[in-house]
Design a protein around this motif. Structure first.
Motif, PDB file in Angstrom:
ATOM      1  N   TRP A 124       3.144 -10.885   8.097  1.00  0.00           N
ATOM      2  CA  TRP A 124       2.873 -12.267   8.515  1.00  0.00           C
ATOM      3  C   TRP A 124       3.689 -12.611   9.754  1.00  0.00           C
ATOM      4  O   TRP A 124       3.210 -13.307  10.654  1.00  0.00           O
ATOM      5  CB  TRP A 124       3.164 -13.223   7.357  1.00  0.00           C
ATOM      6  N   GLY A 125       4.911 -12.086   9.800  1.00  0.00           N
ATOM      7  CA  GLY A 125       5.738 -12.285  10.993  1.00  0.00           C
ATOM      8  C   GLY A 125       5.132 -11.602  12.212  1.00  0.00           C
ATOM      9  O   GLY A 125       5.109 -12.177  13.313  1.00  0.00           O
ATOM     10  N   GLN A 126       4.624 -10.373  12.029  1.00  0.00           N
ATOM     11  CA  GLN A 126       3.971  -9.657  13.133  1.00  0.00           C
ATOM     12  C   GLN A 126       2.777 -10.434  13.680  1.00  0.00           C
ATOM     13  O   GLN A 126       2.491 -10.390  14.881  1.00  0.00           O
ATOM     14  CB  GLN A 126       3.497  -8.282  12.656  1.00  0.00           C
ATOM     15  N   LEU A 127       2.100 -11.139  12.786  1.00  0.00           N
ATOM     16  CA  LEU A 127       0.925 -11.926  13.188  1.00  0.00           C
ATOM     17  C   LEU A 127       1.303 -13.338  13.622  1.00  0.00           C
ATOM     18  O   LEU A 127       0.454 -14.224  13.693  1.00  0.00           O
ATOM     19  CB  LEU A 127      -0.089 -11.965  12.040  1.00  0.00           C
ATOM     20  N   ARG A 128       2.605 -13.535  13.888  1.00  0.00           N
ATOM     21  CA  ARG A 128       3.135 -14.793  14.429  1.00  0.00           C
ATOM     22  C   ARG A 128       2.985 -15.968  13.470  1.00  0.00           C
ATOM     23  O   ARG A 128       2.901 -17.124  13.895  1.00  0.00           O
ATOM     24  CB  ARG A 128       2.483 -15.119  15.776  1.00  0.00           C
ATOM     25  N   GLN A 129       2.919 -15.660  12.179  1.00  0.00           N
ATOM     26  CA  GLN A 129       2.839 -16.676  11.124  1.00  0.00           C
ATOM     27  C   GLN A 129       1.687 -17.653  11.329  1.00  0.00           C
ATOM     28  O   GLN A 129       1.775 -18.822  10.970  1.00  0.00           O
ATOM     29  CB  GLN A 129       4.174 -17.430  11.014  1.00  0.00           C
ATOM     30  N   VAL A 130       0.578 -17.136  11.893  1.00  0.00           N
ATOM     31  CA  VAL A 130      -0.623 -17.967  11.994  1.00  0.00           C
ATOM     32  C   VAL A 130      -1.282 -18.020  10.618  1.00  0.00           C
ATOM     33  O   VAL A 130      -0.934 -17.266   9.703  1.00  0.00           O
ATOM     34  CB  VAL A 130      -1.608 -17.407  13.038  1.00  0.00           C
ATOM     35  N   ARG A 131      -2.230 -18.906  10.449  1.00  0.00           N
ATOM     36  CA  ARG A 131      -2.945 -19.002   9.179  1.00  0.00           C
ATOM     37  C   ARG A 131      -3.683 -17.699   8.919  1.00  0.00           C
ATOM     38  O   ARG A 131      -4.403 -17.180   9.779  1.00  0.00           O
ATOM     39  CB  ARG A 131      -3.916 -20.183   9.217  1.00  0.00           C
ATOM     40  N   CYS A 132      -3.490 -17.155   7.727  1.00  0.00           N
ATOM     41  CA  CYS A 132      -4.053 -15.850   7.382  1.00  0.00           C
ATOM     42  C   CYS A 132      -4.705 -15.880   6.007  1.00  0.00           C
ATOM     43  O   CYS A 132      -4.506 -16.818   5.229  1.00  0.00           O
ATOM     44  CB  CYS A 132      -2.954 -14.770   7.369  1.00  0.00           C
ATOM     45  N   VAL A 133      -5.471 -14.830   5.747  1.00  0.00           N
ATOM     46  CA  VAL A 133      -6.035 -14.589   4.426  1.00  0.00           C
ATOM     47  C   VAL A 133      -5.523 -13.237   3.939  1.00  0.00           C
ATOM     48  O   VAL A 133      -5.589 -12.247   4.673  1.00  0.00           O
ATOM     49  CB  VAL A 133      -7.575 -14.577   4.477  1.00  0.00           C
ATOM     50  N   LEU A 134      -4.978 -13.206   2.733  1.00  0.00           N
ATOM     51  CA  LEU A 134      -4.591 -11.952   2.098  1.00  0.00           C
ATOM     52  C   LEU A 134      -5.678 -11.561   1.116  1.00  0.00           C
ATOM     53  O   LEU A 134      -5.948 -12.297   0.164  1.00  0.00           O
ATOM     54  CB  LEU A 134      -3.253 -12.077   1.374  1.00  0.00           C
TER      55      LEU A 134
END
Length: 390
Positions: free
Chosen positions: A171-181
């Motif tokens: 999530w940090g690598q993805l800059r803590q943008v909104r994500c789906v796991l």
């Protein structure tokens, strides 16, 4: 706004100038339509072949007004065109697909909610937008795949995670943008369905396509799907039709599915446009996905496309233009040897330069039997240096 745009009398517009726009333009021109492309790139593949290229940003108000002034109907060739631009165009012109449908496809969270509303199962998932969401993730979702909610395609914006620590790092690598796991499920196959639907709700569909991906990018499509039962194909076609109908979709829609090792069908994602896995239709069917894109947006009759030849499609990436022995020197692939094989149809997209991972074209191989198509596709792959395990 017109309900029907007659061939030879109207102009059709497309937002986006990539290869999908190029193939749409060719299909529209074959019916005598004038074509207009809006894209900021002076050398866009679609802009180079359209009657007119409006070179501007997708949110340029003056450019959008000009596109609307010239065209009776407008479509899009990629899902990340700003939905608000489509909404502006729709104030005065027929736009297909509509901004609301494109917005659903642009956001994995909205997309999964739409799948649920359409009674089509997807992988178990959780939305992660805050630290609290991260801490609240169920252990049942691990191992999983963390995906950005927006702007992800061809494997971009995705990280596989096995533990909570890896999830936090990803999530940090993805800059803590909104994500789906998404829970990682045991996959047997990947398939897709391409549908075309008009404003009156009529829908036609191509046969189920069996796909092979390499590093998140489509590499091979086979039709008929060799390893998919008739019952599962029927389920996939019905599910794709429900997904399109429940958002009143107009245009060409591709829905991608996973077939699990236990035989269940799970929807993965959808694209509000023609799709790489449908390029085989240009040579193996009596109507291509681009022909149906034109017909659905122009209000022309939708007729059921017919697969007249078993086929294999090979995706051609920019890697083929470079030799492993001389990675800095661009070369021309052995097209003459490939085209010597019966049933080969080469489609190059007119891109100015090759680079690894860039979609440069595709090769359709048609034959009298699926076995012949696969055999010749393997020959073509060997001539091009494509390392495929299939």
């Amino acid at each position: 706004m017109l309900d029907t745009c007659l061939p030879g009398e109207a102009s059709l517009g497309v937002m986006g100038g990539g290869q999908l726009g190029r193939m749409f333009v060719h299909a529209a021109q074959s019916l005598g339509f004038r074509t207009v492309v809006l894209d900021p790139d002076a050398n866009s593949p679609a802009g180079l072949v359209a009657h007119q290229h409006i070179r501007a940003d997708y949110l340029d108000a003056a450019a959008l007004n000009e596109l609307a002034r010239q065209c009776a109907a407008i479509t899009t060739e990629f899902e990340n065109v700003p939905a608000q631009a489509l909404a502006q165009l729709a104030q005065t012109r027929l736009v297909a697909p509509a901004a609301a449908a494109v917005a659903i496809c642009q956001d994995r969270v909205a997309e999964k909610a739409h799948f649920a509303a359409s009674a089509v199962a997807c992988a178990p998932y959780a939305v992660i937008a805050t630290e609290a969401d991260l801490l609240a993730v169920s252990d049942d979702l691990l191992p999983g795949i963390l995906k950005t909610a927006t702007l992800g395609y061809d494997g971009k914006g995705q990280v596989r995670v096995r533990s909570r620590a890896e999830l936090a790092d990803a999530w940090g690598q993805l800059r803590q943008v909104r994500c789906v796991l998404e829970q990682l499920l045991p996959l047997a196959l990947e398939i897709s369905v391409i549908s075309a639907r008009n404003a009156q709700g009529a829908i036609v569909q191509f046969p189920v396509q069996q796909n092979l991906h390499v590093a998140g990018i489509l590499a091979v499509t086979q039709v008929p799907a060799p390893d998919v039962s008739a019952a599962l194909q029927s389920e996939a076609l019905a599910s794709a039709a429900r997904i399109a109908a429940s958002m009143h979709y107009v245009g060409v829609l591709c829905v991608e599915f996973f077939v699990l090792q236990d035989g269940r069908l799970i929807v993965n994602e959808m694209a509000p446009r023609p799709h790489n896995s449908g390029h085989y239709t240009m040579n193996a069917c009596d109507l291509s996905q681009f022909d149906l894109q034109v017909r659905s947006m122009a209000g022309l009759p939708l007729v059921q496309p017919r697969l007249h030849s078993p086929t294999v499609m090979l995706n051609l990436l920019g890697d083929l233009w470079f030799s492993p022995a001389a990675p800095d020197i661009e070369r021309t692939p052995a097209w003459d040897q490939v085209l010597a094989l019966p049933g080969t149809h080469l489609h190059l997209y007119g891109k100015a330069s090759a680079r690894p991972g860039r979609k440069m074209g595709h090769l359709n191989i048609t034959a009298a039997t699926p076995e012949q198509a696969k055999s010749r596709a393997r020959q073509a792959a060997a001539l091009l240096g494509l390392a495929l395990d299939w």
